[in-house]
Write a protein that holds these residues in place. Structure first.
Motif: not given
Ligand SMILES: Cc1ncc(C[n+]2csc(CCOP(=O)(O)OP(=O)(O)O)c2C)c(N)n1
Ligand code: SF4
Ligand SMILES: [Mg+2]
Lengths: 258, 365
Positions: A113, B31-34, B59-60, B63, B66, B82, B84
Motif C-alpha cells: 500500500e 468504486y475500488f477493485g482489482y 484500480q487498486a 483486494e 481495495a 467493491i 471481486s
C-alpha cells in the motif's frame, strides 16, 4: 498584543493546542509519539484547518491517536492506513488528509500500500514513525531494526542472513515520481522538533497544490521496547539510528520538477 | 450507444455490465477493485463509462488495498462498491470484519468461481458459508442477496446499497460466474431513484463547535466490546425480522420442495416442469436473502412435505441452514455439483424421482 490570561497567579506562556483533547496520553514516558502528536496538531491549529482535516491511524502504539487528536479520525487495519486515507481523499479531494503509521505498519505489512499510494501520488501527508521496533506488541523486530540490534524476536541481535537488512523505505519512496516532498526528521532534541514542525507545515501546505504525496519519516525512540531510559534512548538514537537513517530532505519540490 | 439514464431503459447486457451500469444509476460515488475472472467486466465497464459520471473509479494494487480504500471512503460518507470473485473476496475478509464493527455501509459483490484454492473460473456457490456465516473474524453478519438473473444483478445493486445504508452494515451480492457472464434482457432502473441518506457519523472534517467523528473497530475494554457485540446482534435480529426475501413456485400442493438460490433456482424451475409432467408434485423455494435466511417459511412448510431437496453448486452449504430450519420435521436431501460444474435439470430430476421412490441416488457427482 494579546495579554495572556493568568492561571493561579501565573502567566500562561505555553499551552496545548485546541486540536489536542483533554485525554491524558497513554504513551510511555519519553516516547516520541506524544511529541509528534503535539507538533502535528499544533500545525493543524495554526493553519486553521481543524474542520477540514481527517486523520487515519492504524494499529500500532498510536492506535488511540483519535483519543488525543481533536479532528475527525479513522482507525484502520494494520498496514492499511494509507489505503484508507486514499479512499477518504479520493471522495473528499478538498480536505487535508494524513496517515500516521509505525515502521511495522508502513514498511512490513503495509509495504504494498505504501509504495502504490506514493506511486499514484495520492495527495495526502504520510507520517512515518520509525522507532525500529514493534512497540505495541512488545518490542519485536521491525523491518527498520538495525543489524545487531536485540529485540524480542531477534534475541541475539538482528542478523542479515536470517532477517535481511534495515529497510530504508523512505529512500525507496523518494525515487517514485508520485512523491512530491520526502524528508526525514526526528524528535530527540528541541531543534529537531522545530525542524519537524516546519516539515509538517510544508506537508500540509503542499497538499493543496495536488502535486503528489508528502512523506515525512520521523526517526523516533521506543524507550520501553529498547529497554532504556528516555535520555539513554535519545542518545542511542543519535549514535546508532541516525548514521543509518540520516536526517534531511530526500526530495523537495524544486528537485521534484526535474 | 446513446443512453439517457434518467429513465428506465430496456437493454440486453451481460450480468457484470448490468451490475456496473446499475451502480452508476444507484448513485455510487466510489468504486475500488482489482481484476479477477469472471467479474473483470465490472471494473472495465466502470472505467469506460466513468467520464460520464461523478464517481471515483480506481484500480487498486490488491483486494486488500481495495477493501481498505472502501473503508476510508465509506467512513467519509460515500456510497461505495467493491467487486471481486472468490479468491479476491478471501483477501478482503479482515477489512470486511473491520467494516462491520465500525458499522460502515458498502456493497460487496462476489461473482463466485469454483474453489478451493485458485480453483477454476467456472461458476460456483462455494462461498455460501463465507458470505453468510461471517467469513472474517468475530461475530458478524453481512446482508446477503442472491440474484438469479441479469435483471436482479442490476436490481440488487439498489437494494444492496439501500439495506447497507439503512442498517450501517456491509451488504453482499452473492452471484456466480454464469450470472456475471450471461447476457439477458433487462430493464435498467432510472438514475437518481435511490436517495442519499444523512450520515452525521461520517468523517468529513470536524464541524466547528461539534464533537469530532471517530470511525473505529477498536473497543479495548471487554465490557465495551461486549456492548458493541450486543448492539450488532440486536441489529442482526432486526434484519432477520424485517428483511427476509424469498420466492416460491408451486409449493401449495407440493410433496417435494426444492430449495435453491441464484442460478440453481432457475435450473430447478425446469426440473419442476419436467417433474410435474411426470405427475410428481414438486415446488421450489428460492431464498433471495441468504442472510437473513427464510428459516421461518421453511419451518412452516416442512411438516406438510414428504421431503425437501436442497440443490446447490457446492458440497451442501445452505443445506445446513435448511436442516436447522426444518428441525427434523421432514427428510432433507441434498443434490449438488462442485468445482465449477452446473447441475442439469435432468440430473436434479433424477434425484427427485429417486427420493419420491425412496431409492438411493448420487448426491453429488
Ligand atoms: C493483521 C494484524 N497482524 C498483527 C497485528 C499485531 N500488531 C499490532 S501493532 C503491530 C506492530 C506495530 O508496530 P509499528 O507499526 O512499528 O508501531 P509502533 O507500535 O512501534 O509505533 C503488530 C504486529 C495486528 N493488529 N493485525
Ligand atoms: S512501547 Fe515504545 S512506541 Fe509504544 S508508547 Fe511505549 S515507548 Fe512509545
Ligand atoms: Mg515501530
Amino acid at each position: 498584543m494579546e495579554i495572556p490570561p493568568l492561571t493561579n497567579g501565573f502567566e500562561l506562556v505555553y499551552k496545548k493546542p485546541r486540536t489536542l483533547t483533554e485525554t491524558p496520553m497513554h504513551y510511555c514516558p519519553g516516547c516520541g509519539h506524544g511529541v509528534v502528536h503535539r507538533v502535528l496538531m499544533e500545525v493543524v491549529d495554526e493553519m486553521g484547518i481543524q474542520d477540514k482535516t481527517i486523520g487515519v491511524a492504524p494499529v500500532g502504539c498510536s492506535v488511540f491517536a483519535y483519543d488525543y487528536m481533536n479532528v475527525d479520525m479513522q482507525e484502520a487495519a494494520h498496514g492499511r492506513a494509507s489505503a484508507a486515507a486514499t479512499g477518504i481523499k479520493r471522495v473528499l479531494p478538498d480536505r487535508f488528509v494524513f496517515s500516521y503509521q509505525g515502521d511495522g505498519d508502513l514498511a512490513a505489512i503495509g509495504t504494498a500500500e505504501t509504495i502504490h499510494v506514493v506511486n499514484r501520488g495520492e495527495n495526502i501527508l504520510m507520517l512515518f514513525i520509525n522507532n525500529a521496533v514493534y512497540g505495541m506488541t512488545g518490542g519485536q523486530m521491525a523491518p527498520t531494526t538495525l543489524l545487531g540490534m536485540k529485540t524480542t524476536t531477534s534475541p541475539f541481535g538482528r542478523e542479515s542472513g536470517l532477517a535481511g537488512h534495515p529497510l530504508k523505505i523512505t529512500n525507496l519512496l523518494a525515487q517514485l515520481p508520485g512523491a512530491y516532498y520526502v524528508t526525514r526528521q526526528a524528535v530527540h532534541t528541541a531543534a529537531a522538533v522545530r525542524k519537524l514542525k516546519k516539515a509538517i507545515q510544508l506537508g500540509f501546505q503542499y497538499q493543496s497544490l495536488k502535486k503528489g504525496t508528502c512523506f515525512i519519516e520521523v526517526v523516533s525512540n521506543c524507550p520501553s521496547g529498547w529497554k532504556m531510559t528516555p535520555t539513554d534512548s535519545n542518545k542511542w538514537l543519535e549514535e546508532n539510528m541516525l548514521p543509518m537513517y540520516p536526517l534531511g530532505d530526500l526530495k523537495t519540490p524544486a528537485r521534484s520538477m526535474n | 450507444m446513446s443512453t439517457n439514464d434518467e429513465i428506465s431503459e430496456v437493454r440486453i447486457m451481460k450480468g457484470n455490465e448490468a451490475l456496473a451500469e446499475a451502480a452508476f444509476r444507484a448513485g455510487m460515488q466510489a468504486y475500488f477493485g482489482y481484476p479477477i475472472t469472471p467479474q473483470s467486466e465490472v471494473i472495465e465497464y466502470l472505467m469506460k463509462e466513468q467520464p460520464k459520471h461523478d464517481c471515483v473509479v480506481l484500480q487498486a494494487e490488491s483486494e486488500v488495498a481495495a477493501i481498505n480504500m472502501v473503508f476510508g471512503a465509506a467512513g467519509a460518507g460515500a456510497r461505495v462498491m467493491i467487486s471481486s470473485s472468490s479468491p479476491g473476496i478471501s483477501l478482503m475478509m479482515e477489512g470486511i470484519s473491520y467494516m462491520t464493527s465500525a458499522e460502515l455501509p458498502c456493497l460487496i459483490v462476489n461473482v463466485q468461481r469454483g474453489g478451493p484454492g485458485l480453483g477454476t473460473i467456472q461458476p460456483s456457490q462455494g462461498d455460501y458459508f463465507q458470505a453468510t456465516k461471517g467469513g472474517g473474524h468475530g461475530d458478524y453478519r453481512l446482508i446477503v442477496l442472491a440474484p438469479a438473473s441479469v435483471q436482479e444483478m442490476a436490481d440488487f445493486v439498489f437494494e444492496g446499497f439501500r439495506l447497507s445504508e439503512k442498517y450501517r452494515n456491509p451488504a453482499m451480492i452473492l452471484a456466480d460466474g454464469a450470472l456475471g457472464q450471461m447476457m439477458e434482457k433487462l430493464t435498467l432502473p432510472p438514475a437518481g431513484s435511490l436517495p442519499y441518506v444523512d450520515k452525521p457519523w461520517a468523517t468529513t472534517g470536524k464541524p466547528a463547535g461539534k464533537d469530532r467523528r471517530i470511525i473505529t473497530s477498536l473497543f479495548i475494554q471487554p465490557e465495551k466490546m461486549e456492548q458493541v457485540n450486543l448492539h450488532l446482534q440486536e441489529k442482526y435480529r432486526q434484519i432477520q425480522a424485517e428483511e427476509v426475501r424469498f420466492e416460491e413456485y408451486g409449493v401449495e400442493d407440493a410433496d417435494i420442495v426444492l430449495v435453491a438460490f441464484g442460478l440453481v433456482a432457475r435450473i430447478c424451475q425446469k426440473t419442476m416442469q419436467l417433474a410435474r409432467k411426470k405427475g410428481l408434485r414438486v415446488g421450489i423455494l428460492r431464498p433471495i436473502t441468504l442472510f437473513p435466511f427464510p428459516s421461518q417459511r421453511i419451518a412452516e412448510l416442512a411438516p406438510k412435505l414428504e421431503a425437501i431437496v436442497t440443490v446447490e453448486m457446492n458440497a451442501g452449504q445452505m443445506l445446513e441452514d435448511v436442516r436447522l430450519a426444518v428441525e427434523g420435521r421432514c427428510p432433507v436431501h441434498f443434490k449438488g455439483r462442485m468445482g465449477g460444474m452446473i447441475p442439469s435439470p435432468d440430473e436434479v430430476l433424477e434425484a427427485v424421482e429417486a427420493i419420491a421412490e425412496k431409492r438411493n441416488f448420487e448426491l453429488s457427482r
